[in-house]
Design a protein around this motif. Sequence first.
Motif, PDB file in Angstrom:
ATOM      1  N   THR A 246       0.836  -1.195   0.000  1.00 55.76           N
ATOM      2  CA  THR A 246       0.000   0.000   0.000  1.00 55.76           C
ATOM      3  C   THR A 246       0.870   1.244   0.000  1.00 55.76           C
ATOM      4  O   THR A 246       2.091   1.171   0.113  1.00 55.76           O
ATOM      5  N   SER A 247       0.213   2.384  -0.105  1.00 56.53           N
ATOM      6  CA  SER A 247       0.876   3.668   0.107  1.00 56.53           C
ATOM      7  C   SER A 247       0.745   4.038   1.578  1.00 56.53           C
ATOM      8  O   SER A 247       0.017   3.383   2.339  1.00 56.53           O
ATOM      9  N   ILE A 248       1.446   5.104   1.973  1.00 55.42           N
ATOM     10  CA  ILE A 248       1.357   5.521   3.370  1.00 55.42           C
ATOM     11  C   ILE A 248       1.536   7.029   3.488  1.00 55.42           C
ATOM     12  O   ILE A 248       2.277   7.652   2.715  1.00 55.42           O
ATOM     13  N   LEU A 249       0.825   7.600   4.446  1.00 55.98           N
ATOM     14  CA  LEU A 249       1.013   8.987   4.855  1.00 55.98           C
ATOM     15  C   LEU A 249       0.988   9.011   6.375  1.00 55.98           C
ATOM     16  O   LEU A 249       0.002   8.589   6.990  1.00 55.98           O
ATOM     17  N   ALA A 250       2.073   9.464   6.968  1.00 53.98           N
ATOM     18  CA  ALA A 250       2.168   9.578   8.425  1.00 53.98           C
ATOM     19  C   ALA A 250       2.521  11.013   8.766  1.00 53.98           C
ATOM     20  O   ALA A 250       3.449  11.584   8.187  1.00 53.98           O
ATOM     21  N   THR A 251       1.786  11.606   9.698  1.00 52.50           N
ATOM     22  CA  THR A 251       1.992  13.020  10.028  1.00 52.50           C
ATOM     23  C   THR A 251       1.866  13.251  11.532  1.00 52.50           C
ATOM     24  O   THR A 251       1.504  12.356  12.297  1.00 52.50           O
ATOM     25  N   ASN A 252       2.116  14.504  11.914  1.00 55.80           N
ATOM     26  CA  ASN A 252       1.943  14.910  13.310  1.00 55.80           C
ATOM     27  C   ASN A 252       0.472  15.168  13.646  1.00 55.80           C
ATOM     28  O   ASN A 252       0.165  15.736  14.681  1.00 55.80           O
ATOM     29  N   THR A 253      -0.431  14.768  12.800  1.00 59.73           N
ATOM     30  CA  THR A 253      -1.886  14.948  12.891  1.00 59.73           C
ATOM     31  C   THR A 253      -2.303  16.326  12.375  1.00 59.73           C
ATOM     32  O   THR A 253      -3.193  16.418  11.510  1.00 59.73           O
TER      33      THR A 253
END
Length: 267
Positions: A246-253
């Motif tokens: 899959t793809s992914i996006l991770a952030t500080n919200t």
Amino acid sequence: MNDSKTLLTAAITAAKLGGDVLMRYLRDGVEIRSKDRSDAKTYDLVSDADIESEKAIGNYLKQQFPDHALLGEENLQADTDSADLWIIDPLDGTNNYAHGVLQFAVSIAYYRDGKPVVGVVFNPARDELYTATIGGGAFLNGKPIQVNQERTLAESLVGCGFYYDRGAMMRKTLSAIEAFFENDIHGIRRMGAASLDLCHVAAGQFGGYFEYHLAPWDFAAGALIVSEAGGQVSDANGEPLRLKKTSILATNTHLHDAMLTITKKHH
């Protein structure tokens, strides 16, 4: 049923066993070869270090939890629907490792009924141990870590990754990077080990990180570490992350919606 503390202790021990293998090969020399996958040409590498690290981790976890399933990047195969599942990347950042760049890690996660319970990412070259348990917070070498509080892309450093594909997916990633620069980010970092990139989000160094193609062993531990550090994780289209390629996006919200606007447009 094993509690999270027991599982975390086992995951740390296993990660350090794998790390010992990697460091021994790094000192003594290792032959790197291509996996020869048609979609990756010669860019997707493997070595005896990967394979022996996975074997050491797998043998230990099998001894501790004989009824648990093990899924690994190299030779360990299991159904992602398994009730008790260990997900193992014995060497994340093989290309870095091959060139002596000390940005690589062992990544181990434990999932129960499809949900993350424990995550460990260990960089043996820098002695950096990132850990998390569900509901228990995230830590670096035993000290709590949290995502940063940046509210705009113009305040942020963004991490990214490239799959081995040098065609359409690479162009999509480059287009997204261009769009991030148009939003005045401080810079882009492509460090070459997805598990550690996720930990950099968790520790507040990156405001966010995205990549358009990852396998479960690349993100299973790091995604939990981000979440437990107060961050947000989805795929690049904003859908829940699943245990598949899959793809992914991770952030500080805080930055998730702004980053999602870009990653979704160019995906």
